[in-house]
Design a protein around this motif. Sequence first.
Motif, PDB file in Angstrom:
ATOM      1  N   VAL A  73     -50.293 -43.445 -58.068  1.00 33.41           N
ATOM      2  CA  VAL A  73     -50.791 -44.209 -56.924  1.00 33.41           C
ATOM      3  C   VAL A  73     -50.619 -43.447 -55.613  1.00 33.41           C
ATOM      4  N   VAL A  74     -50.086 -42.216 -55.690  1.00 31.28           N
ATOM      5  CA  VAL A  74     -49.920 -41.394 -54.489  1.00 31.28           C
ATOM      6  C   VAL A  74     -51.174 -40.558 -54.304  1.00 31.28           C
ATOM      7  N   VAL A  99     -45.879 -35.144 -62.858  1.00 27.94           N
ATOM      8  CA  VAL A  99     -46.887 -36.016 -63.469  1.00 27.94           C
ATOM      9  C   VAL A  99     -48.290 -35.507 -63.180  1.00 27.94           C
ATOM     10  N   LYS A 100     -48.555 -35.071 -61.953  1.00 30.20           N
ATOM     11  CA  LYS A 100     -49.863 -34.521 -61.606  1.00 30.20           C
ATOM     12  C   LYS A 100     -50.148 -33.247 -62.394  1.00 30.20           C
ATOM     13  N   VAL A 111     -37.372 -39.680 -59.291  1.00 31.85           N
ATOM     14  CA  VAL A 111     -37.792 -40.757 -60.192  1.00 31.85           C
ATOM     15  C   VAL A 111     -38.892 -41.598 -59.545  1.00 31.85           C
ATOM     16  N   LEU A 112     -38.749 -41.877 -58.247  1.00 35.18           N
ATOM     17  CA  LEU A 112     -39.800 -42.617 -57.548  1.00 35.18           C
ATOM     18  C   LEU A 112     -41.115 -41.847 -57.572  1.00 35.18           C
ATOM     19  N   GLY A 113     -41.043 -40.539 -57.365  1.00 38.87           N
ATOM     20  CA  GLY A 113     -42.255 -39.723 -57.417  1.00 38.87           C
ATOM     21  C   GLY A 113     -42.902 -39.738 -58.788  1.00 38.87           C
TER      22      GLY A 113
END
Length: 267
Positions: free
Chosen positions: A169-170, A41-42, A161-163
């Motif tokens: 928000v990380v 995502v990043k 999936v959590l990542g």
Amino acid sequence: MSMPPLRSVLRHPAYRSGLGEMAGVSLGIAAWGLVTGVAMVKGGLSVPLALLMTFTVFAGSAQLATIPLIALSAPVWVIWATAFCVNLRFVIFSAQWRPYFMRFPLRQRLMLGYFSGDLNYVLFMRRYAEPPAEGDVPEGQIEYFWGSVSANYLAWQIPSVLGILLADVVPTQWGLGFAGTLALLGLTYSLVSDRATLFAAVVAGAAAVAAFALPLKLYIVVAIAAAVCVGLMIDGGDDAGRRLRAWLERTGTRRLDAHARDKECAA
């Protein structure tokens, strides 16, 4: 011959053995999966595309290698070539697994290939070093395989999936990239089973450092090519390969003798 029913697989003692042995190394896999999920995502992928990638590709090293290339809008052939080179090791895994699983239909073998991983291969070959005789149906091998890959798949996909879902928000200050590097180092160390493998890994690392300035992260391809060439040379039957194998064996023998002498002196 088809695989046994799912219920009988889950109830088999070998399934629980594979599940338990793989669970012992799942912490590093989970850290790696979390880092990869955040990185996707990043790196610019949308959440749906990142989820699609993690469930279809299911190859952490290939995902981490291609994400920077996708972010840089690299040519498609470079992305495909990088993923192909990173995953070439699965050709070797498949060749080693062939005597064990060739009796199953093609569709089931493709499914086995999808769920397989590096450490699944290591643990399986450690437990079942001798392939079954032709026509023999060994007890517990496929059940052990499914137990091992079940633990590996869940340890990867749940944190990944959590990542993906929590990437926004990380904070980047958490240093997840360094955590992922440590996890990869731990997994790499577990795969170094002999001096020949260690030598190939050292050569690959040196090649990556030497080619680090290449564009489009091509140093990854260079490192893989160097490791493959060294592995083929060691396994080959030419004079250079025989000399290198003999040198590795001699150095290993000398260290074992020295260690034995030190223990005798201490006693």
